[in-house]
Design a protein around this motif. Sequence first.
Motif, PDB file in Angstrom:
ATOM      1  N   ASP A   3     109.114  -0.481  40.209  1.00 42.38           N
ATOM      2  CA  ASP A   3     109.286   0.845  39.636  1.00 42.38           C
ATOM      3  C   ASP A   3     109.950   0.792  38.266  1.00 42.38           C
ATOM      4  N   ASP A   4     109.268   1.372  37.254  1.00 38.44           N
ATOM      5  CA  ASP A   4     109.816   1.583  35.914  1.00 38.44           C
ATOM      6  C   ASP A   4     110.049   0.306  35.105  1.00 38.44           C
ATOM      7  N   LEU A   5     109.593  -0.830  35.581  1.00 44.19           N
ATOM      8  CA  LEU A   5     109.761  -2.071  34.832  1.00 44.19           C
ATOM      9  C   LEU A   5     108.488  -2.375  34.044  1.00 44.19           C
ATOM     10  N   THR A   6     108.651  -2.964  32.867  1.00 45.90           N
ATOM     11  CA  THR A   6     107.506  -3.378  32.068  1.00 45.90           C
ATOM     12  C   THR A   6     107.096  -4.797  32.454  1.00 45.90           C
ATOM     13  N   LEU A   7     105.955  -5.231  31.944  1.00 51.14           N
ATOM     14  CA  LEU A   7     105.532  -6.611  32.174  1.00 51.14           C
ATOM     15  C   LEU A   7     106.534  -7.608  31.599  1.00 51.14           C
TER      16      LEU A   7
ATOM     17  N   ASN B  65     105.918   0.692  28.850  1.00 51.22           N
ATOM     18  CA  ASN B  65     106.001   1.996  29.516  1.00 51.22           C
ATOM     19  C   ASN B  65     105.639   3.116  28.544  1.00 51.22           C
ATOM     20  N   GLY B  66     104.838   2.784  27.534  1.00 54.21           N
ATOM     21  CA  GLY B  66     104.362   3.783  26.590  1.00 54.21           C
ATOM     22  C   GLY B  66     102.949   4.208  26.948  1.00 54.21           C
ATOM     23  N   LYS B  67     102.221   4.774  25.977  1.00 52.62           N
ATOM     24  CA  LYS B  67     100.853   5.211  26.265  1.00 52.62           C
ATOM     25  C   LYS B  67     100.161   5.627  24.981  1.00 52.62           C
ATOM     26  N   GLU B  68      98.837   5.474  24.942  1.00 48.60           N
ATOM     27  CA  GLU B  68      98.015   6.155  23.963  1.00 48.60           C
ATOM     28  C   GLU B  68      97.672   7.522  24.551  1.00 48.60           C
TER      29      GLU B  68
END
Length: 358
Positions: A142-146, A321-324
């Motif tokens: 949960d909520d962790l990035t690669l 945890n960003g996005k286009e």
Amino acid sequence: MASNNVLKASEIFEGQVHLYKHLYAHAVDCMSIKWMIELGIPDIIHNHGQPISLPKLVSILQIPPSKVRGVKSLLRYLAHNGFLRIVRVHHSTEENEAFTLTPASHLLVKGTDFCLAPMVKGITNPTLSDIWSHLRKWTYEDDLTLYDVSLGSNFWDILSKNPAMNESFNEAMASDSQMMNLALRGCKWVFEGVETIVDVGGGTGNTAKAICDAFPNVKCTVFDRPQVVEKLSGTKNLTYVGGDMFESIPKADAVLLKWILHDWSDKDCKKILENCREAISGKGKRGKVIVIENVINEGQDEQGLTGLKLLMDVHMTCLFNGKERREEEWKKVFVEAGFQSYKISPFTVHLNLIQIYP
């Protein structure tokens, strides 16, 4: 097409080709580009001034005879992918195959105004090459990035603890800024009436310098992490300020967010934009925030462009945890941050320029 349970033999074979195409391309696509840069092949062809034959290229590179077949294989694959062009050249009574550059490989020639070789170096960093093998674990954390899952820390902390990687990242962003600067030359209307501007996350200041050159009366501030700007020197109308965009942003008529917001979640973007709104308020005139980002639009973009934007969305989601975002997603973030209106304009082929107003 047959049902999911009963496929025709032709469909099975087509599926196999599609699967194998992506499996075999997994490392070769990006690493063959890196190989081409490391050997200086774009520079050699550029300096040669004409299409170059394989024997000539092999001679210049001093390739062992046992590797000539492999080099030819890589070159032909790069040509298939649009990074080289194969032409026929006549010499005496013989017709031979030769290689020349394409627009994509022109961007890999070192020392040119628009060289993206640093971007290739940054993305193919060996430290980061294994992180995508942790996708399954990432899915359930949960909520962790690669980066968190594979290296135990988020990307920004990794940069702060690794000067060499931080330098490589800044060089990559600076090379990309040259492309944006080219687009900005056709967008002078964006800066009309602007006397002061803050480039948030402006790195080493490539874009700010371009703005200063085009508009000598505009005072530019590059605002970035302290470790990025602490050793940089400004000029008469260019200053560097270290700080945290989540805390506050220097006051100005306009704030530039160039490829920044896609690194962050909607919640984080709201906070950044709220600080931007605070930075452009209280000056007696209507300030604005200039956002340069992707806008996903499957209905209007051609398939290849949509594919790039969706691929970048995967990168931003998994790594930061960003996005286009699609236009409706941008609008939601802008409204929640307290802005009243926005205008989306074309910028580069894959990026848009968005002006948002309080």
